[in-house]
Structure formats: C-alpha cells, structure tokens
Motif scaffolding. Structure first.
Motif, PDB file in Angstrom:
ATOM      1  N   TYR A  15     -26.381 -20.823  21.431  1.00 45.22           N
ATOM      2  CA  TYR A  15     -26.057 -19.862  20.366  1.00 45.22           C
ATOM      3  C   TYR A  15     -27.257 -18.956  20.090  1.00 45.22           C
ATOM      4  CZ  TYR A  15     -25.438 -18.040  15.666  1.00 45.22           C
ATOM      5  OH  TYR A  15     -25.378 -17.219  14.569  1.00 45.22           O
ATOM      6  N   CYS A  16     -28.436 -19.550  19.934  1.00 41.69           N
ATOM      7  CA  CYS A  16     -29.636 -18.748  19.652  1.00 41.69           C
ATOM      8  C   CYS A  16     -29.968 -17.828  20.820  1.00 41.69           C
ATOM      9  CB  CYS A  16     -30.810 -19.675  19.346  1.00 41.69           C
ATOM     10  SG  CYS A  16     -30.656 -20.589  17.793  1.00 41.69           S
ATOM     11  N   TRP A  17     -29.823 -18.321  22.024  1.00 44.66           N
ATOM     12  CA  TRP A  17     -30.074 -17.499  23.212  1.00 44.66           C
ATOM     13  C   TRP A  17     -29.176 -16.267  23.198  1.00 44.66           C
ATOM     14  CZ3 TRP A  17     -29.505 -19.881  28.823  1.00 44.66           C
ATOM     15  CH2 TRP A  17     -29.649 -18.882  29.774  1.00 44.66           C
ATOM     16  N   ARG A  18     -27.889 -16.466  22.944  1.00 48.67           N
ATOM     17  CA  ARG A  18     -26.922 -15.373  23.018  1.00 48.67           C
ATOM     18  C   ARG A  18     -27.085 -14.370  21.876  1.00 48.67           C
ATOM     19  NH1 ARG A  18     -21.019 -17.680  23.501  1.00 48.67           N
ATOM     20  NH2 ARG A  18     -20.637 -15.432  23.481  1.00 48.67           N
ATOM     21  N   THR A  19     -27.480 -14.826  20.708  1.00 45.73           N
ATOM     22  CA  THR A  19     -27.463 -13.962  19.528  1.00 45.73           C
ATOM     23  C   THR A  19     -28.843 -13.484  19.078  1.00 45.73           C
ATOM     24  OG1 THR A  19     -27.541 -15.870  18.005  1.00 45.73           O
ATOM     25  CG2 THR A  19     -25.362 -15.088  18.697  1.00 45.73           C
ATOM     26  N   GLN A  20     -29.918 -14.126  19.554  1.00 41.03           N
ATOM     27  CA  GLN A  20     -31.234 -13.805  19.008  1.00 41.03           C
ATOM     28  C   GLN A  20     -32.250 -13.306  20.032  1.00 41.03           C
ATOM     29  OE1 GLN A  20     -32.447 -17.465  17.165  1.00 41.03           O
ATOM     30  NE2 GLN A  20     -31.072 -17.234  15.411  1.00 41.03           N
ATOM     31  N   ASP A  71     -32.463 -10.936  22.150  1.00 39.24           N
ATOM     32  CA  ASP A  71     -32.749  -9.506  22.236  1.00 39.24           C
ATOM     33  C   ASP A  71     -33.471  -8.971  21.006  1.00 39.24           C
ATOM     34  OD1 ASP A  71     -30.655  -9.743  20.490  1.00 39.24           O
ATOM     35  OD2 ASP A  71     -29.331  -8.316  21.499  1.00 39.24           O
ATOM     36  N   ARG A  72     -33.685  -9.813  19.990  1.00 39.99           N
ATOM     37  CA  ARG A  72     -34.473  -9.378  18.836  1.00 39.99           C
ATOM     38  C   ARG A  72     -35.961  -9.331  19.161  1.00 39.99           C
ATOM     39  NH1 ARG A  72     -32.136 -13.403  14.109  1.00 39.99           N
ATOM     40  NH2 ARG A  72     -29.901 -12.927  14.331  1.00 39.99           N
TER      41      ARG A  72
END
Length: 306
Positions: A222-227, A229-230
């Motif tokens: 989840y963190c890989w997919r959503t965070q 690119d921050r």
C-alpha cells in the motif's frame, strides 16, 4: 557455485567488515577525481568516455581473472569470486552504525547518537531530536542496505554464470561514480546518473517485494503504491515506503537541520520512528537477505535436479 560464493562472502564480511575508506575504494575515488579534472569539458560525451575508462578495465580484470583462475582450478575461481564480492559488499557498514546509534539512544546519550549519525550520513545532526535521529538512521540504513547488499548481490547473481564477480564490480563502480559525478546540473555526470538508474530498476523493486514478504505485506505494498512518488527520488521512495510499511513505522516528515525545519513528505504507516524500531529495521534487512539466499538455493537445486 553462486550460492556458496554468496554464503562465504557474507560470512567473511561479518567476521571482518571492510570500511568504505579502504585503500581500494580510496584509489578508485582518486582516479575518478583525476578523470573529472582531465576530461570534464562540460559535454555529455566527456562523461561517457570518463565512465568507460574508469569501469571497463575493472570489469576486464574481474572477468578475465575469474576465467583464468577457474580454468586452472574451480577453487581458485571460487576464491576470486568470494574476494571480489567481499570487497564490493558492505553489510556491516550500516549495521555497525545502527548498533552504535541504537545503543546511544537507549542510554539517552543524544550527543553520541548525533555524532555517529553525522559520521555515517555526512549530514548536519546537531539539532535533531532523539526520534529524528532514529528516523534518519532507519532511512539511511534502508538505502545503504540496498546499495551495499541487495543491488550488489543482484548484479553478482545475474552475471555470475558468465563473468564471475564482474556484476558486483560493475554495480559498485557505477554507484561510486554516480556519487562523485552525478546529481548535478552539468552534463558530465548525466551518463553516470543514467547508468545507475538502469542498474537500480529491477533490484529496487525486488528488494521492496522482499521487505513486503518479510514484514507487513499489505501495508508495504500500500505504501509503495501510494507514497513512493512523494519522495524526491522515486527509487529511494519505493524502498523507504516499502520498508516503512513492512515495519509499521512512519519515515520522512520534518527534520530540525541548519537552524530551520526541513519539510519532507510523510512515508510509511503506523507509529512514529523511535530507537525501539532500529533493531526491527536491521532484522527486516537480515530476513530479506535470508529470503534471497533461500531463492538462490531453490534455483540452484532446480538446476541441479533438471
């Protein structure tokens, strides 16, 4: 053969860790500095020529040495591979710093923890709080474990069947040249940046998957997919997001540095980073290393039984 080389090199590195300030590394860095002074005319092609001059002789020595020694004796070829993999890895370089910082924080010796972190990262740490020291140590450990362990092992394994330890030499040289020449606005270092980006693409993602498997899988993905690119550097964001999710700890966030607050995106999930998470971070890296060893073992058995 690759599995045996991997195990022996890891064992040797644990028994006698090698510093990144050893004579071989320092000689290579001095050579890189000399090439930049002599060849940097502000053009992209100059960086290409300098990179090839720095790296190709090392690859030739690594591969040719392996071929000649292996023809003379399998054990000599094995010893050559172990020696070069040992010199290109650095598991203890970050785990030793982790241990020192963790011990200092547990003893509430913030000054010692800051000093150890500054020596390790080269960043200003005099204003960091204890939790910020722990957070930055986890981040640096995740990134260093990739550079010194997983990416090096990946390229060693990819090229081991044809060129012995040349893959590990290739990655370590490319990483050092990117540190010296890359990350700047001039054209000279752009080729070094591009080469390392290509070499990092697969091992970054495989390392992140390893963190997910050996930690909290759902949160890591989840963190890989959503965070990811921050983060300013996407590959580093993948590693930090996956590690933060796997550990259940928040990374990134603000730091007190250089008499100001350095704002950074929040990455990871769960509890704020603290000294209690440092042993967990080392454990995650170790479990992921063992996972890679197990995968290589299964592949070797499959090849042997086929």
């Amino acid at each position: 053969m690759s599995l045996l080389v991997l195990i022996l090199a890891l064992a040797l590195e644990q028994l006698r860790p090698i510093s990144n300030r050893n004579p071989l590394y320092l000689a290579f860095v001095r050579g890189a500095n000399r090439l930049e002074r002599n060849l940097n005319a502000g053009e992209y092609r100059n960086g290409v020529y300098a990179w090839l001059i720095a790296v190709l002789p090392l690859l030739l020595v690594a591969a040719l040495g392996y071929w000649l020694l292996n023809m003379a004796s399998v054990f000599l070829g094995l010893a050559w591979s172990v020696l070069l993999l040992y010199f290109t890895m650095g598991f203890r370089q970050f785990s030793h710093a982790f241990t020192g910082i963790s011990k200092a924080l547990q003893e509430e010796d913030l000054a010692a923890a800051r000093e150890l972190l500054a020596d390790w990262t080269g960043q200003s740490t005099s204003e960091l709080t204890p939790d910020e020291v722990a957070r930055l140590a986890i981040e640096q450990g995740v990134l260093d474990s990739f550079r010194f362990v997983f990416a090096t092992l990946f390229w060693f394994l990819v090229l081991a069947w044809v060129a012995g330890p040349a893959g590990a030499v290739l990655y370590r040289a490319a990483s050092l040249l990117q540190q010296k020449w890359g990350g700047r606005d001039d054209l000279f270092g752009r080729f070094a940046d591009g080469v390392l980006a290509v070499l990092d693409y697969l091992p970054v993602r495989l390392t992140a998957v390893g963190y997910a498997i050996m930690g909290n899988f759902e949160d890591a993905i989840y963190c890989w997919r959503t965070q990811a690119d921050r983060w300013s550097h996407y590959s580093s964001g993948i590693l930090l997001a996956a590690a933060g999710g796997a550990l259940g700890v928040k990374l990134g966030e603000a730091l007190h540095q250089d008499h100001t607050i350095k704002l950074r995106p929040e990455i990871g999930v769960g509890e704020p980073a603290s000294a209690d998470y440092l042993p967990s971070a080392v454990g995650l890296v170790w479990r992921t290393v063992l996972l890679w060893v197990a995968v290589v073992l299964l592949y070797s058995l499959g090849q042997w039984l086929a």
